[in-house]
Scaffold this motif. Structure first.
Motif, PDB file in Angstrom:
ATOM      1  N   GLN A  95      -0.727   1.025  13.737  1.00 54.91           N
ATOM      2  CA  GLN A  95      -2.184   1.336  13.870  1.00 54.91           C
ATOM      3  C   GLN A  95      -2.809   1.680  12.803  1.00 54.91           C
ATOM      4  O   GLN A  95      -4.128   1.437  12.385  1.00 54.91           O
ATOM      5  N   GLU A  96      -2.416   2.794  12.138  1.00 54.65           N
ATOM      6  CA  GLU A  96      -2.529   3.112  10.824  1.00 54.65           C
ATOM      7  C   GLU A  96      -2.639   2.138   9.832  1.00 54.65           C
ATOM      8  O   GLU A  96      -3.692   1.855   8.928  1.00 54.65           O
ATOM      9  N   TYR A  97      -1.753   1.259   9.846  1.00 54.23           N
ATOM     10  CA  TYR A  97      -1.716   0.066   8.633  1.00 54.23           C
ATOM     11  C   TYR A  97      -2.835  -0.608   8.928  1.00 54.23           C
ATOM     12  O   TYR A  97      -3.513  -1.242   8.054  1.00 54.23           O
TER      13      TYR A  97
ATOM     14  N   MET B   1       3.995   3.322  -1.992  1.00 58.92           N
ATOM     15  CA  MET B   1       3.093   2.713  -1.265  1.00 58.92           C
ATOM     16  C   MET B   1       3.097   2.881   0.116  1.00 58.92           C
ATOM     17  O   MET B   1       3.254   2.420   1.251  1.00 58.92           O
ATOM     18  N   ALA B   2       2.645   4.143   0.496  1.00 59.73           N
ATOM     19  CA  ALA B   2       2.517   5.025   1.918  1.00 59.73           C
ATOM     20  C   ALA B   2       4.067   4.968   2.417  1.00 59.73           C
ATOM     21  O   ALA B   2       5.054   4.680   1.915  1.00 59.73           O
ATOM     22  N   ASN B   3       3.884   5.475   3.552  1.00 60.27           N
ATOM     23  CA  ASN B   3       5.230   5.764   3.892  1.00 60.27           C
ATOM     24  C   ASN B   3       5.624   4.855   5.208  1.00 60.27           C
ATOM     25  O   ASN B   3       6.927   5.115   5.462  1.00 60.27           O
ATOM     26  N   SER B   4       4.605   3.688   5.299  1.00 59.72           N
ATOM     27  CA  SER B   4       5.150   2.829   6.204  1.00 59.72           C
ATOM     28  C   SER B   4       5.570   1.413   5.462  1.00 59.72           C
ATOM     29  O   SER B   4       5.011   1.280   4.532  1.00 59.72           O
ATOM     30  N   TYR B   7       3.417  -2.131   4.676  1.00 59.63           N
ATOM     31  CA  TYR B   7       2.532  -2.528   3.774  1.00 59.63           C
ATOM     32  C   TYR B   7       3.390  -3.615   3.011  1.00 59.63           C
ATOM     33  O   TYR B   7       2.761  -4.487   2.101  1.00 59.63           O
ATOM     34  N   LYS B   8       4.815  -3.753   2.980  1.00 57.72           N
ATOM     35  CA  LYS B   8       5.486  -4.629   2.420  1.00 57.72           C
ATOM     36  C   LYS B   8       4.785  -5.987   2.692  1.00 57.72           C
ATOM     37  O   LYS B   8       4.814  -6.393   3.693  1.00 57.72           O
ATOM     38  N   GLY B   9       4.498  -6.592   1.724  1.00 59.17           N
ATOM     39  CA  GLY B   9       3.952  -8.031   1.709  1.00 59.17           C
ATOM     40  C   GLY B   9       2.341  -8.122   1.768  1.00 59.17           C
ATOM     41  O   GLY B   9       1.874  -9.388   1.855  1.00 59.17           O
ATOM     42  N   SER B  10       1.831  -6.975   1.768  1.00 63.06           N
ATOM     43  CA  SER B  10       0.455  -6.934   1.772  1.00 63.06           C
ATOM     44  C   SER B  10      -0.133  -6.823   0.419  1.00 63.06           C
ATOM     45  O   SER B  10      -1.506  -7.064   0.281  1.00 63.06           O
ATOM     46  N   LEU B  11       0.597  -6.566  -0.532  1.00 67.89           N
ATOM     47  CA  LEU B  11      -0.186  -6.107  -2.183  1.00 67.89           C
ATOM     48  C   LEU B  11      -0.985  -7.447  -2.561  1.00 67.89           C
ATOM     49  O   LEU B  11      -2.114  -6.997  -2.876  1.00 67.89           O
ATOM     50  N   LYS B  39      -8.390   6.891   0.826  1.00 69.48           N
ATOM     51  CA  LYS B  39      -8.678   8.218   0.780  1.00 69.48           C
ATOM     52  C   LYS B  39      -7.105   8.650   0.561  1.00 69.48           C
ATOM     53  O   LYS B  39      -6.723   9.874   1.139  1.00 69.48           O
ATOM     54  N   GLY B  40      -6.401   8.213  -0.570  1.00 72.55           N
ATOM     55  CA  GLY B  40      -4.894   8.672  -0.622  1.00 72.55           C
ATOM     56  C   GLY B  40      -3.810   8.236   0.199  1.00 72.55           C
ATOM     57  O   GLY B  40      -2.657   8.240   0.004  1.00 72.55           O
ATOM     58  N   GLU B  41      -4.216   7.554   1.386  1.00 77.11           N
ATOM     59  CA  GLU B  41      -3.284   7.065   2.211  1.00 77.11           C
ATOM     60  C   GLU B  41      -2.277   5.913   1.466  1.00 77.11           C
ATOM     61  O   GLU B  41      -1.167   5.836   1.708  1.00 77.11           O
TER      62      GLU B  41
END
Lengths: 112, 112
Positions: A95-97, B1-4, B7-11, B39-41
Motif C-alpha cells: 500500500q505504501e509503495y 531505495m526505501a525499505n521495500s 521499488y525494484k523495477g520502478s526506477l 518526503k524522504g520515503e
DNA sequence: CTTTTATACATAAGAATATTATGTATATTT
DNA sequence: AAATATACATAATATTCTTATGTATAAAAG
C-alpha cells in the motif's frame, strides 16, 4: 512473470497473501491460482516460485507438509505465526509503495 | 531505495515521468526531487541512477546536454520522441501492475 | 580557518530476484 | 502412441539495485 519489470520484488507478497487466504497451498496450485485470478496476465514461473518457497520456509515463515495424491508428490505450505505477521507487513509495504508511486507519477494530485 | 523491495523495477518509470514533466533535469536534481516529493520515503541512490540514465541514453530514450554551472558539471537529460512514447507505455504498465496486484491482494473486490 | 556537508559526476563488487533451460516422474487427454 | 498437464527441482544467466569507493568544487559549520 508478465511483460512488466514492476513485478520484480512482488512474488513474496503474492505468495504470502494467497497462503493467508487459502490456509494451505502447494506450489503448482499457486501458479494456477495466480494465472486464474489475473486472467493470464501474470504467470509465476517455477524457477522463481520454488526457490522462493524454500527460502520462506528456511526463514520460518512457512511450514511444509508433504502428501501423496494420485501417486504424485505435493508439498503443502502454510503460514507460521511469524509468516502471518510478515504477511501484514508486506501488505502494508504494498500500500505504501502504491501511494508513493502515485505521488511520483501524479504529482499534481494530493494522495491521502 | 526505501525499505521495500517492491521499488525494484520502478526506477525507469520514475525517471521518465519526472523528465516528462520537467522538460530537462540533471541526475542530482532527480535524486533531490524524488526525496522531496516522497518526503524522504524514497531515496534514489547514485549507483542505481547514473547507470540507468546511461542506459536510457544508449537506448535513444534520452538525450544529454552538458553544462557548466558554478564551475561544476551538470548533465541535463531530456526525453526524445521515443522517450515520450516509452513514458506513456511505462505509465500504463504501472497502472496495470497496481490493478493486478490489487486483484491478487484483495480477491474479494472487483477492481475496474 | 579548517572540517564537514552539499553538489555533481562515475564505476566496480556484490546481493537479490527473476528468466530460461533443463531434468525427473506420473496422469490425463488427444 | 504422442502430447499435454501435473508436480517437483536446480543451474546458468540476466537484470536491477546496494554498498563502497573515487574525483572534484562550493558552501556551511565549528
Amino acid at each position: 512473470m508478465a511483460n512488466s519489470k514492476l513485478y520484480k520484488g512482488s512474488l513474496v507478497t503474492i505468495i504470502l497473501k494467497l497462503l493467508n487466504e487459502s490456509d494451505k497451498m502447494y506450489g503448482y496450485e499457486i501458479t494456477q491460482k495466480v494465472k486464474a485470478l489475473t486472467k493470464g496476465e501474470l504467470k509465476i514461473t517455477e524457477g522463481a516460485l520454488y526457490p522462493a518457497l524454500h527460502k520462506l520456509e528456511a526463514e520460518g515463515l512457512l511450514e511444509v507438509e508433504v502428501k501423496k495424491v494420485d501417486n504424485r508428490l505435493r508439498k503443502y505450505y502454510k503460514l507460521t505465526e511469524k509468516g502471518n505477521k510478515e504477511t501484514v507487513s508486506k501488505l502494508q509495504e504494498l500500500q505504501e509503495y502504491i501511494k508513493t508511486m502515485q505521488v511520483l507519477v501524479n504529482p499534481k494530485l494530493i494522495v491521502e
